[in-house]
Design an enzyme around this catalytic site. Structure first.
Site, mmCIF file in Angstrom:
data_model
loop_
_atom_site.group_PDB
_atom_site.id
_atom_site.type_symbol
_atom_site.label_atom_id
_atom_site.label_comp_id
_atom_site.label_asym_id
_atom_site.label_seq_id
_atom_site.Cartn_x
_atom_site.Cartn_y
_atom_site.Cartn_z
ATOM 1 N N LYS A 1 13.191 -10.753 4.103
ATOM 2 C CA LYS A 1 12.435 -10.088 3.040
ATOM 3 C C LYS A 1 12.713 -10.749 1.694
ATOM 4 O O LYS A 1 13.866 -10.979 1.343
ATOM 5 C CB LYS A 1 12.774 -8.600 2.983
ATOM 6 C CG LYS A 1 12.176 -7.816 4.137
ATOM 7 C CD LYS A 1 12.390 -6.321 3.965
ATOM 8 C CE LYS A 1 11.759 -5.561 5.107
ATOM 9 N NZ LYS A 1 12.063 -4.114 5.017
ATOM 10 N N THR B 1 3.065 -5.068 2.960
ATOM 11 C CA THR B 1 2.738 -6.333 3.622
ATOM 12 C C THR B 1 3.949 -6.863 4.388
ATOM 13 O O THR B 1 3.811 -7.796 5.178
ATOM 14 C CB THR B 1 2.252 -7.372 2.599
ATOM 15 O OG1 THR B 1 2.952 -7.162 1.388
ATOM 16 C CG2 THR B 1 0.760 -7.263 2.360
ATOM 17 N N LYS C 1 14.083 -16.474 -4.503
ATOM 18 C CA LYS C 1 15.122 -15.428 -4.515
ATOM 19 C C LYS C 1 16.154 -15.787 -3.440
ATOM 20 O O LYS C 1 15.762 -16.270 -2.382
ATOM 21 C CB LYS C 1 14.490 -14.065 -4.193
ATOM 22 C CG LYS C 1 13.399 -13.645 -5.173
ATOM 23 C CD LYS C 1 12.641 -12.413 -4.648
ATOM 24 C CE LYS C 1 11.436 -12.119 -5.523
ATOM 25 N NZ LYS C 1 10.613 -10.988 -5.036
ATOM 26 N N ASP D 1 8.364 -6.507 -7.643
ATOM 27 C CA ASP D 1 8.206 -7.283 -6.428
ATOM 28 C C ASP D 1 6.929 -6.745 -5.763
ATOM 29 O O ASP D 1 6.485 -5.641 -6.082
ATOM 30 C CB ASP D 1 9.445 -7.035 -5.551
ATOM 31 C CG ASP D 1 9.301 -7.629 -4.183
ATOM 32 O OD1 ASP D 1 9.025 -8.830 -4.093
ATOM 33 O OD2 ASP D 1 9.464 -6.886 -3.193
ATOM 34 N N LEU D 2 6.350 -7.506 -4.847
ATOM 35 C CA LEU D 2 5.099 -7.047 -4.224
ATOM 36 C C LEU D 2 5.342 -6.422 -2.841
ATOM 37 O O LEU D 2 5.224 -5.206 -2.665
ATOM 38 C CB LEU D 2 4.130 -8.235 -4.114
ATOM 39 C CG LEU D 2 2.784 -7.919 -3.470
ATOM 40 C CD1 LEU D 2 1.954 -6.992 -4.346
ATOM 41 C CD2 LEU D 2 2.001 -9.215 -3.211
ATOM 42 N N ASP D 3 5.726 -7.279 -1.887
ATOM 43 C CA ASP D 3 5.866 -6.805 -0.505
ATOM 44 C C ASP D 3 7.000 -5.796 -0.400
ATOM 45 O O ASP D 3 8.143 -6.108 -0.734
ATOM 46 C CB ASP D 3 6.202 -7.976 0.423
ATOM 47 C CG ASP D 3 5.077 -8.984 0.497
ATOM 48 O OD1 ASP D 3 3.926 -8.557 0.512
ATOM 49 O OD2 ASP D 3 5.364 -10.183 0.532
ATOM 50 N N GLU E 1 12.681 -3.763 -6.619
ATOM 51 C CA GLU E 1 12.862 -4.657 -5.458
ATOM 52 C C GLU E 1 13.184 -3.884 -4.184
ATOM 53 O O GLU E 1 13.867 -2.872 -4.239
ATOM 54 C CB GLU E 1 14.027 -5.619 -5.726
ATOM 55 C CG GLU E 1 13.646 -7.027 -6.072
ATOM 56 C CD GLU E 1 12.927 -7.787 -4.956
ATOM 57 O OE1 GLU E 1 12.916 -7.320 -3.797
ATOM 58 O OE2 GLU E 1 12.370 -8.845 -5.252
ATOM 59 N N ASP E 2 12.734 -4.437 -3.044
ATOM 60 C CA ASP E 2 13.068 -3.808 -1.749
ATOM 61 C C ASP E 2 13.936 -4.713 -0.884
ATOM 62 O O ASP E 2 14.281 -4.328 0.233
ATOM 63 C CB ASP E 2 11.798 -3.500 -0.940
ATOM 64 C CG ASP E 2 11.170 -4.774 -0.401
ATOM 65 O OD1 ASP E 2 10.974 -5.719 -1.190
ATOM 66 O OD2 ASP E 2 10.908 -4.843 0.816
ATOM 67 N N SER F 1 7.034 -12.063 -7.385
ATOM 68 C CA SER F 1 6.987 -12.077 -5.915
ATOM 69 C C SER F 1 7.213 -13.480 -5.384
ATOM 70 O O SER F 1 6.781 -14.456 -5.997
ATOM 71 C CB SER F 1 5.613 -11.568 -5.453
ATOM 72 O OG SER F 1 5.419 -11.839 -4.080
ATOM 73 N N ALA F 2 7.858 -13.567 -4.218
ATOM 74 C CA ALA F 2 8.038 -14.865 -3.562
ATOM 75 C C ALA F 2 6.759 -15.325 -2.878
ATOM 76 O O ALA F 2 6.645 -16.490 -2.495
ATOM 77 C CB ALA F 2 9.154 -14.762 -2.530
#
Ligand code: B16
Ligand code: MG
Length: 214
Positions: free
Chosen positions: A44, A16, A144, A8-10, A168-169, A113-114
């Site tokens: 998120k 971010t 997601k 995942d990115l953020d 994932e966060d 990522s979303a």
């Protein structure tokens, strides 16, 4: 045997998430409302359109279709004003080193990522070349907690879900990973995320230790 990592990115690679929170709060305040850090957890990993639907429900505002579209554009403009400052030093603790190290060890690297802004953020961090596949909000129909983003990521690596680890966060993101049959590393609270293992940051573990564990 784990052969690929899907990130995942953020909130996993870069913070971010704070920029999304600031941009959405400004918007909620325009609608005459606000929301809390706890409510933000529900945003998120959630797509722009689904996030705005939740915020509108929280503020109790009634808006027409055109205003909805305008508000999404406004939020993105606000977000882009904030992310413009990002550079190669802005990864979360140990994150970029962890990804570079995994890549050097021959583990295939993918993004799930979303965010429709994900390719631009990876470029700003200077790590695009490490990724074999980049699946973001532009490439999926179902956001997601639907597993589509990670299933497409595994396809992009030419691996089965059981051969990949997802990082994932977010609550929605961990649910997406589990629904797709992936093992999942949670970045953040074990109580909140309910992933298979949890760390405060990617730098708290090593690629080798995780491959050995799963
Ligand atoms: P955008 P991730 C998600 O990214 C964010 O966590 C979420 O807050 C945001 O609404 C979503 O991307 C869409 O982002 O507006 O840039 O398309 O955590 O899945 O990397
Ligand atoms: Mg995230």
């Amino acid at each position: 045997m784990i052969k690929g990592f899907l990130f995942d990115l953020d909130g996993v690679i870069v913070d971010t998430a704070v920029f999304h929170f600031q941009a959405w709060r400004r918007l909620a305040q325009k609608l005459g409302g606000d929301f809390t850090v706890e409510q933000n957890e529900q945003l998120k990993g959630v797509s722009r359109v689904d996030s705005l639907k939740k915020i509108i429900a929280w503020t109790g505002a009634t808006i027409d279709n055109q205003t909805f579209i305008n508000l999404m554009e406004l939020k993105n403009e606000c977000y882009l004003e904030l992310v413009v400052q990002l550079g190669p030093k802005d990864g979360l603790p140990g994150a970029l080193e962890f990804i570079r190290h995994a890549h050097a060890k021959g583990i295939l690297i993918g993004l799930g990522s979303a965010s429709k802004n994900a390719p631009m953020v990876l470029d700003k961090l200077g790590i695009t070349a490490l990724f074999t596949t980049i699946i973001d909000g532009n490439n999926v129909v179902n956001g997601k907690p639907d597993p589509e983003v990670f299933l497409k990521g595994a396809d992009g690596l030419d691996l089965k879900p059981a051969e990949c680890l997802v990082f994932e966060d977010s609550i929605a993101g961990v649910q997406a990973a589990k629904a797709g049959g992936f093992n999942c590393v949670g970045i953040g609270s074990a109580e909140l995320l309910k992933a298979d293992v949890h760390f405060q940051a990617l730098g708290s573990s090593t690629p080798e230790a995780l491959v050995a564990q799963f």
